[in-house]
Design a protein around this motif. Structure first.
Motif, PDB file in Angstrom:
ATOM      1  N   UNK A 167       0.864  -1.180   0.000  1.00  0.00           N
ATOM      2  CA  UNK A 167       0.000   0.000   0.000  1.00  0.00           C
ATOM      3  C   UNK A 167       0.896   1.224   0.000  1.00  0.00           C
ATOM      4  N   UNK A 168       0.678   2.115  -0.963  1.00  0.00           N
ATOM      5  CA  UNK A 168       1.521   3.294  -1.085  1.00  0.00           C
ATOM      6  C   UNK A 168       2.451   3.177  -2.278  1.00  0.00           C
ATOM      7  N   UNK A 169       3.519   3.955  -2.246  1.00  0.00           N
ATOM      8  CA  UNK A 169       4.468   4.036  -3.357  1.00  0.00           C
ATOM      9  C   UNK A 169       5.728   3.237  -3.013  1.00  0.00           C
ATOM     10  N   UNK A 170       6.070   2.220  -3.801  1.00  0.00           N
ATOM     11  CA  UNK A 170       7.278   1.434  -3.497  1.00  0.00           C
ATOM     12  C   UNK A 170       8.576   2.169  -3.812  1.00  0.00           C
ATOM     13  N   UNK A 171       8.481   3.344  -4.418  1.00  0.00           N
ATOM     14  CA  UNK A 171       9.682   4.129  -4.699  1.00  0.00           C
ATOM     15  C   UNK A 171      10.438   3.693  -5.929  1.00  0.00           C
ATOM     16  N   UNK A 172       9.831   2.840  -6.731  1.00  0.00           N
ATOM     17  CA  UNK A 172      10.459   2.357  -7.967  1.00  0.00           C
ATOM     18  C   UNK A 172       9.353   1.857  -8.886  1.00  0.00           C
ATOM     19  N   UNK A 173       9.645   1.628 -10.153  1.00  0.00           N
ATOM     20  CA  UNK A 173       8.622   1.088 -11.044  1.00  0.00           C
ATOM     21  C   UNK A 173       8.044  -0.219 -10.508  1.00  0.00           C
ATOM     22  N   UNK A 174       6.787  -0.474 -10.827  1.00  0.00           N
ATOM     23  CA  UNK A 174       6.107  -1.642 -10.277  1.00  0.00           C
ATOM     24  C   UNK A 174       6.838  -2.940 -10.602  1.00  0.00           C
ATOM     25  N   UNK A 175       7.309  -3.096 -11.837  1.00  0.00           N
ATOM     26  CA  UNK A 175       8.001  -4.336 -12.205  1.00  0.00           C
ATOM     27  C   UNK A 175       9.231  -4.556 -11.325  1.00  0.00           C
ATOM     28  N   UNK A 176       9.971  -3.493 -11.068  1.00  0.00           N
ATOM     29  CA  UNK A 176      11.163  -3.612 -10.233  1.00  0.00           C
ATOM     30  C   UNK A 176      10.784  -3.930  -8.788  1.00  0.00           C
ATOM     31  N   UNK A 177       9.704  -3.320  -8.310  1.00  0.00           N
ATOM     32  CA  UNK A 177       9.252  -3.597  -6.944  1.00  0.00           C
ATOM     33  C   UNK A 177       8.844  -5.053  -6.797  1.00  0.00           C
ATOM     34  N   UNK A 178       8.121  -5.582  -7.784  1.00  0.00           N
ATOM     35  CA  UNK A 178       7.675  -6.975  -7.712  1.00  0.00           C
ATOM     36  C   UNK A 178       8.863  -7.933  -7.782  1.00  0.00           C
ATOM     37  N   UNK A 179       9.856  -7.575  -8.559  1.00  0.00           N
ATOM     38  CA  UNK A 179      11.063  -8.411  -8.624  1.00  0.00           C
ATOM     39  C   UNK A 179      11.777  -8.429  -7.277  1.00  0.00           C
ATOM     40  N   UNK A 180      11.815  -7.283  -6.606  1.00  0.00           N
ATOM     41  CA  UNK A 180      12.447  -7.204  -5.282  1.00  0.00           C
ATOM     42  C   UNK A 180      11.669  -8.040  -4.276  1.00  0.00           C
ATOM     43  N   UNK A 181      10.344  -7.951  -4.333  1.00  0.00           N
ATOM     44  CA  UNK A 181       9.496  -8.734  -3.434  1.00  0.00           C
ATOM     45  C   UNK A 181       9.725 -10.228  -3.667  1.00  0.00           C
ATOM     46  N   UNK A 182       9.722 -10.633  -4.928  1.00  0.00           N
ATOM     47  CA  UNK A 182       9.908 -12.051  -5.256  1.00  0.00           C
ATOM     48  C   UNK A 182      11.249 -12.558  -4.752  1.00  0.00           C
ATOM     49  N   UNK A 183      12.302 -11.771  -4.940  1.00  0.00           N
ATOM     50  CA  UNK A 183      13.636 -12.190  -4.494  1.00  0.00           C
ATOM     51  C   UNK A 183      13.681 -12.299  -2.973  1.00  0.00           C
TER      52      UNK A 183
END
Length: 304
Positions: A131-147
């Motif tokens: 919730x909110x702004x991850x501070x980076x593009x969504x694709x990059x945020x999801x990659x960080x979450x997955x890792x």
């Protein structure tokens, strides 16, 4: 202009309600050259045959002669301070809880994981609060979450506000909504809930640090229990259970009274909880205590 006390949606019936009243300002001229008018927004304290009294949200109460009222109407009550808290702020209140997850920020998102076994099955404590702004593009945020979760051998799971842009983007990217579909977050005044809950006869409470346990015995056997978790002046209530043979006897309300009383003694002023939508009895209990839906979240798992 309406006759005093006859039209404009106002009258003695609005006493105690939030209203907006447009009135004439005697002796002053408005921008168009006609009579000057002003609006008063606040709670109607009194209404008699000659005047009404309105208390604004700040400042002294205003007495308005009925003959000066041009128009007016009741308006919805202002949302409580608790309801004006954002979904992210409300969810941050749930971060510590009883599972004590390890957290890492990702912009305004929060990566959460329980390192030990206790709380390992909690989706809330083992998912990314998106919730909110991850501070980076969504694709990059999801990659960080997955890792983050893959490196710990965990399912990649996000918690997003229902109907949000993040949820819509995730669904569009192939993420799967988990069951149950939503997780309603209810919030209310602890003081008001205590008042409505009534007596906590027979309820035993134990406070251990931030944890609260309330139990109720009937005929020498435990008939129900409920837990609470304190975070500042907010009390989370969870795990309300009443023995099936003792249901519909008001024990749930007594248990709630006990855990609320214990929370109040520790300085809590706000109570919140989550409840499954299909649990009708629980919904009726919590609604009767004045708890209202603040927001809903859904859990989404990464594409396989």
């Amino acid at each position: 202009m309406s006759a005093p006390g006859t039209a404009h949606g106002l009258g003695p019936h609005v006493v105690g309600q939030r209203v907006v009243v447009r009135r004439l300002v005697p002796g002053e001229t408005g921008p168009s050259g006609g009579p000057a008018m002003t609006d008063v927004l606040g709670t109607c304290l009194a209404w008699d045959g000659t005047s009404c009294v309105v208390a604004p949200e700040s400042g002294a109460a205003v007495t308005i002669p009925l003959e000066l009222i041009v128009t007016g109407k009741p308006v919805p009550p202002r949302a409580s301070v608790r309801q004006r808290v954002t979904a992210r702020e409300a969810e941050i209140r749930a971060l510590p809880l009883w599972t004590s997850p390890t957290t890492e920020p990702l912009g305004e998102w929060v990566l959460r994981v329980v390192e030990g076994e206790r709380g390992r099955r909690s989706r809330r404590a083992n998912s990314c609060l998106a919730i909110g702004d991850p501070g980076m593009p969504l694709d990059a945020a999801l990659a960080t979450v997955s890792a983050f979760y893959t490196s710990r051998g965990r399912e990649v799971l996000l918690q997003a506000e229902a109907g949000s842009d993040v949820e819509n983007a995730l669904v569009g990217a192939g993420w799967t909504l988990e069951e149950p579909l939503d997780s309603p977050y209810l919030v209310g005044s602890l003081v008001m809930a205590r008042r409505v809950a009534g007596q906590d006869d027979g309820v035993e409470t134990v406070v251990d640090g931030t944890r609260v346990l309330a139990t109720l015995a009937v005929d020498g056997a435990e008939a129900g229990r409920v837990r609470g978790e304190l975070n500042g002046d907010w009390l989370c209530v969870h795990g309300l259970e009443v023995d099936e043979s003792r249901r519909r006897q008001g024990l749930g309300r007594r248990l709630m009274s006990g855990v609320l009383e214990a929370g109040a003694e520790q300085g809590a002023s706000t109570v919140w909880l989550e409840v499954e939508r299909e649990n009708t009895a629980a919904w009726m209990l919590y609604a009767g205590l004045g708890l209202r839906e603040h927001h809903r979240c859904r859990y989404l798992s990464a594409p396989g």
